[in-house]
Structures are given as structure tokens and as C-alpha cells.
Write an enzyme that holds these catalytic residues in place. Structure first.
Site, PDB file in Angstrom:
ATOM      1  N   LYS A 232      -3.233  20.997  -0.481  1.00 41.25           N
ATOM      2  CA  LYS A 232      -2.335  19.933  -0.940  1.00 41.25           C
ATOM      3  C   LYS A 232      -2.846  19.317  -2.245  1.00 41.25           C
ATOM      4  CE  LYS A 232      -0.332  15.570   0.725  1.00 41.25           C
ATOM      5  NZ  LYS A 232      -1.015  14.521  -0.028  1.00 41.25           N
TER       6      LYS A 232
ATOM      7  N   GLN B 149      -4.658  16.692   8.415  1.00 38.82           N
ATOM      8  CA  GLN B 149      -5.008  16.664   6.982  1.00 38.82           C
ATOM      9  C   GLN B 149      -6.468  16.259   6.826  1.00 38.82           C
ATOM     10  OE1 GLN B 149      -5.595  13.445   5.493  1.00 38.82           O
ATOM     11  NE2 GLN B 149      -6.095  14.231   3.477  1.00 38.82           N
TER      12      GLN B 149
ATOM     13  N   TYR C 239      -9.720  15.262   4.252  1.00 38.57           N
ATOM     14  CA  TYR C 239     -10.333  14.905   2.970  1.00 38.57           C
ATOM     15  C   TYR C 239     -11.754  15.437   2.971  1.00 38.57           C
ATOM     16  CZ  TYR C 239      -6.764  11.580   1.458  1.00 38.57           C
ATOM     17  OH  TYR C 239      -5.607  11.011   1.017  1.00 38.57           O
TER      18      TYR C 239
ATOM     19  N   TYR D 161       0.848  -1.204   0.000  1.00 36.96           N
ATOM     20  CA  TYR D 161       0.000   0.000   0.000  1.00 36.96           C
ATOM     21  C   TYR D 161       0.882   1.253   0.000  1.00 36.96           C
ATOM     22  CZ  TYR D 161      -2.888   3.737   1.972  1.00 36.96           C
ATOM     23  OH  TYR D 161      -3.509   4.935   2.204  1.00 36.96           O
TER      24      TYR D 161
ATOM     25  N   ARG E 203      -4.705   1.413  -7.418  1.00 40.81           N
ATOM     26  CA  ARG E 203      -3.405   0.804  -7.118  1.00 40.81           C
ATOM     27  C   ARG E 203      -3.627  -0.707  -7.175  1.00 40.81           C
ATOM     28  NH1 ARG E 203      -4.020   4.973  -2.596  1.00 40.81           N
ATOM     29  NH2 ARG E 203      -4.023   6.839  -3.846  1.00 40.81           N
TER      30      ARG E 203
ATOM     31  N   ARG F  65       0.199   8.492  -6.705  1.00 44.12           N
ATOM     32  CA  ARG F  65      -0.857   7.516  -6.400  1.00 44.12           C
ATOM     33  C   ARG F  65      -2.197   7.883  -7.015  1.00 44.12           C
ATOM     34  NH1 ARG F  65       0.602   4.666  -1.798  1.00 44.12           N
ATOM     35  NH2 ARG F  65      -1.401   4.672  -0.713  1.00 44.12           N
TER      36      ARG F  65
ATOM     37  N   HIS G 100       0.306  13.367  -5.024  1.00 42.58           N
ATOM     38  CA  HIS G 100      -0.124  12.337  -4.079  1.00 42.58           C
ATOM     39  C   HIS G 100       0.832  11.134  -4.115  1.00 42.58           C
ATOM     40  CE1 HIS G 100      -3.814  11.782  -1.547  1.00 42.58           C
ATOM     41  NE2 HIS G 100      -3.289  10.572  -1.437  1.00 42.58           N
TER      42      HIS G 100
ATOM     43  N   SER H 273      -3.152  12.150   9.111  1.00 37.88           N
ATOM     44  CA  SER H 273      -4.108  11.950   8.016  1.00 37.88           C
ATOM     45  C   SER H 273      -5.528  11.716   8.552  1.00 37.88           C
ATOM     46  CB  SER H 273      -3.662  10.722   7.210  1.00 37.88           C
ATOM     47  OG  SER H 273      -4.687  10.286   6.353  1.00 37.88           O
TER      48      SER H 273
ATOM     49  N   THR I  93      -6.581  18.263   1.412  1.00 39.83           N
ATOM     50  CA  THR I  93      -6.160  17.529   0.213  1.00 39.83           C
ATOM     51  C   THR I  93      -7.187  17.705  -0.897  1.00 39.83           C
ATOM     52  OG1 THR I  93      -4.945  15.925   1.527  1.00 39.83           O
ATOM     53  CG2 THR I  93      -5.557  15.242  -0.700  1.00 39.83           C
TER      54      THR I  93
HETATM   55  C1  GLV Z   1      -4.540   7.926   0.676  1.00 40.50           C
HETATM   56  O1  GLV Z   1      -4.168   9.009   1.015  1.00 40.50           O
HETATM   57  C2  GLV Z   1      -3.852   7.120  -0.268  1.00 40.50           C
HETATM   58  O2  GLV Z   1      -3.108   7.648  -1.083  1.00 40.50           O
HETATM   59  O3  GLV Z   1      -4.022   5.896  -0.198  1.00 40.50           O
END
Ligand code: GLV
Length: 385
Positions: A253, A129, A131, A26, A166, A280, A277, A108, A157
Site C-alpha cells: 500500500k 495492515q 506498519y 483526525y 496534520r 495525509r 494515504h 489497521s 503500508t
Molecule cells: C495513520 O494511518 C494516519 O494516517 O494517521
């Protein structure tokens, strides 16, 4: 052990051996082809520095500021999801290491230890941070919780309204805590230190969310939760609304384009973070370091420009500063330390970066980190570039 660890890469190798595969993967993943994830580090490697000699290198200082707050070096810990799954109590341990090192720690939204838990275990303020999710009441409550915990900056963010895929997370069935499947059990048997740590803590769920959102008790599937909860309609008006509710220092961000940087500067936020990011989200986007100079020229006198993405050494830090970043954030570099050796590993990662930054600055002929600018960059002659 610490004698054989001399660089961030040593911590990565140790973390890979000690952290369960799904959490190491991850952390170490980019989205899709991982092209932008690789570009973040590769583009740093292409930058060359000017070596200067016979200059006084005594009395050097790395002290600076980030969003007006004093820092012992212009490096902050980036917000990273599931930090408490790299090592038991990971957020608290990393926050402590950052406080001891005199640099900011950013918690986070997707942390395992909650805002209140980190605040209770710290005697220094940290950054939070945020979201933006569809449930505006929950967002408002998160902002109020960060205020109550006396967080000294809010990092909003902007680049994760929807999730870049991913592949490894899907293949590994990423969840916190891991599901008791045969494959997971076999992998966990090879990670005794991690298991022992997890048995000794109650912090195994998303602490900011579980119990705070109606109907959510357990968040087994991160990606489906993000798909359901994160707000794809996020707008600049929302940013202003959040700024007004927060009322403190605000950092935006996920800015990678000069046009967006101009909009960010108009919001009245203290700083923006040039970021993709960690490679990502938008695979195929420019690396952060390549994006940085055009953003600095677009808005550098209107808003503080910070950056993250690809920093694995003090040399990378100085290169970012040379291209106009006022400070940088490190994500994977501290996570490697955390996964490898807990708080001690984060301290080691920060020491490594601090020493590399200091020596590199001296070899570039400078004594004060605030004097670093584009003049330390070497031009590669034609046939070699
Ligand atoms: C979350 O911030 C991620 O990139 O998984």
C-alpha cells in the site's frame, strides 16, 4: 433517520455532529495545506462518463474478486487508525458490516480493537495492515498474531516511514483516549452518544500495541510515538523479508509512482494499492486517480492494481475501475457511516455505494462490473476541458 440519509455526504455531516472534534478532525485532515487531500476528490469530479441508451440493463452483477478472493463488489474497507475512537468498538462494528456486505475489512496496526479481539468477534477472515517499526521483534510478533488470527491478506503500508504533519492533530492535542482538559470536556459534553458508547466499552487504547511492546502501557501522543517507533530505513529488502515471514497474500500500500510500482511487482506481492494515504502524507503529491493510469500501464499485467483516495460514491468507484483499478478501498466513506450511526451507518454507507455503482454501471450501458474499462469515459471537447 435513515430515510433522510441518501448519500455519503449526509453521513459525514452526521458524523461531524456526533464524533468528538479531535477524532473527526483526525479523520478529515490531510497533511500541511491539504492540497493532495482535496485533489483526491476534486480529480474524480473532473472525470466524465459516457451515457449509453437502449441497451439491455437486466441481470446486472457487481461480483468480482480482490487478490483472488470473491467479493460482492470490488470495494474493500481501508485500514484506518483510531477507528474505535470514531465510535465505541468501531473496528468490530465495521468488520461485521463488511462481512455482512460480502466485502473485505482491513484492520489497521493503529486500531483500538486488537487483532485477537476482532477475530474473536467475527466468523469471517479479515485483512491486517502492517506498519514497519524499528522494533523488528514486535513486527514479527504482529505478523505471527495476524497469522494466528487467520487473516486472509496482509496489507503492508510503505508510505508512512515518517509522518506528514496534520495541523489540526497538533492543535487538538490528539490522543487516545482524550486527555481530560477543559476544552476536551466541553466538547465531549456535546457528544452524549459517543460518551455513552465509550463508557460501555473497555476498548479505549491501541489494542495491538499497548501491553505488547515493552515499556508502552499508554500511548498518549500518537505523533511522537510514530516518530519514535516507525522505521525511516524501510527498504525493498525488508518488504521481501516480511513477505517470506508472512507467507500468505501480500498487498503493498502507498504506491504512487510507476518506478516504485515496478519494484513492487518484482517482490512477488499479489497486489499494490495506488495511494497517497488519503492525502495525509506527501502534500503536493498527485491524486490517486491521476496516478492510477500510468501505474496500470507500467505493471498492470504483472500485479493486481488496487487504489484508494477520494472515493465518496459509486460513481467514483466505477471511474477508478475504468482507469484500470481491479478494486478500490474506502476509508473516510465508511468512517463517516461509523461515526454517524455505528454498524448500521457502515452498512448504510456500503449500500449507498453499491446502489450508486450499480445504477451508474447500467446507465453506462454495462451489466457486469468486470466489463468496466476505459470505453466508459467520455472525452470532453476542446473548449471545455
Ligand atoms: C495513520 O494511518 C494516519 O494516517 O494517521
Amino acid at each position: 433517520m435513515t430515510k433522510t440519509i441518501t448519500m455519503i455526504e449526509d453521513l459525514r455531516i452526521l458524523a461531524k455532529a456526533r464524533v468528538p472534534r479531535m477524532f473527526y478532525d483526525y479523520m478529515e485532515s490531510g497533511s500541511y495545506t491539504e492540497g493532495t487531500f482535496r485533489a483526491n476528490t476534486d480529480d474524480f469530479a473532473r472525470i466524465k462518463l459516457r451515457q449509453r441508451v437502449a441497451v439491455d440493463m437486466t441481470n446486472r452483477t457487481l461480483a468480482s474478486t480482490m487478490v483472488g478472493l470473491p467479493v460482492s463488489m470490488p470495494v474493500a474497507i481501508a485500514p484506518t487508525g483510531l477507528t474505535g475512537m470514531q465510535h465505541a468498538d468501531g473496528e468490530i462494528l465495521a468488520a461485521r458490516a463488511a462481512a455482512k456486505a460480502g466485502i473485505p475489512f482491513t484492520l489497521s496496526t493503529m486500531s483500538i480493537c486488537s487483532i485477537e479481539d476482532v477475530a474473536k468477534n467475527m466468523d469471517r477472515p479479515f485483512w491486517f495492515q502492517l506498519y514497519v517499526m524499528r522494533d523488528r521483534d514486535f513486527i514479527n510478533r504482529l505478523i505471527d498474531r495476524a497469522k494466528a488470527a487467520e487473516c486472509s491478506a496482509l496489507v503492508l503500508t510503505l508510505d508512512l516511514q515518517i509522518l506528514g504533519q496534520r495541523h489540526k492533530d497538533i492543535k487538538n492535542g490528539l490522543s487516545a483516549p482524550p486527555k481530560p482538559t477543559v476544552a476536551n470536556m466541553i466538547n465531549l459534553m456535546t457528544k452524549p452518544r459517543w460518551c455513552l458508547g465509550m463508557l460501555g466499552t473497555r476498548r479505549r487504547y491501541f489494542g495491538n500495541i499497548v501491553g505488547h511492546v515493552t515499556g508502552v502501557m499508554d500511548m498518549r501522543s500518537l505523533s511522537s510515538w510514530i516518530a519514535d517507533q516507525f522505521d525511516p530505513r524501510l527498504s525493498w529488502d525488508d518488504v521481501k523479508r516480511i513477505r517470506d515471514r508472512w507467507g500468505g497474500k501480500l498487498i503493498l500500500k502507498g504506491i504512487l509512482d510507476p518506478e516504485d510500482a515496478r519494484r513492487a511487482a518484482e517482490t512477488g506481492a499479489e497486489a499494490l494499492i495506488v495511494s497517497n494515504h488519503g492525502g495525509r502524507q506527501l502534500d503536493g503529491a498527485l491524486s490517486s486517480i491521476v496516478s492510477l493510469p500510468s501505474i496500470v500501464s507500467a505493471v498492470g499485467d504483472k500485479i493486481e492494481v488496487l487504489m484508494d483516495g477520494g472515493i465518496r460514491s459509486g460513481q467514483d468507484v466505477i471511474k477508478a475501475l475504468a482507469y484500470g483499478a481491479h478494486g478500490v478501498f474506502i476509508g473516510r466513506s465508511f468512517l463517516y457511516g461509523l461515526g454517524a450511526m455505528g454498524e448500521q451507518g457502515v452498512t448504510l454507507a456500503l449500500d449507498i455505494i453499491r446502489k450508486e455503482l450499480d445504477t451508474t454501471m447500467a446507465l453506462c450501458g454495462l451489466r457486469d462490473v468486470r466489463d468496466v474499462d476505459r470505453t466508459i469515459i467520455a472525452r470532453t471537447p476542446e473548449p471545455f476541458n
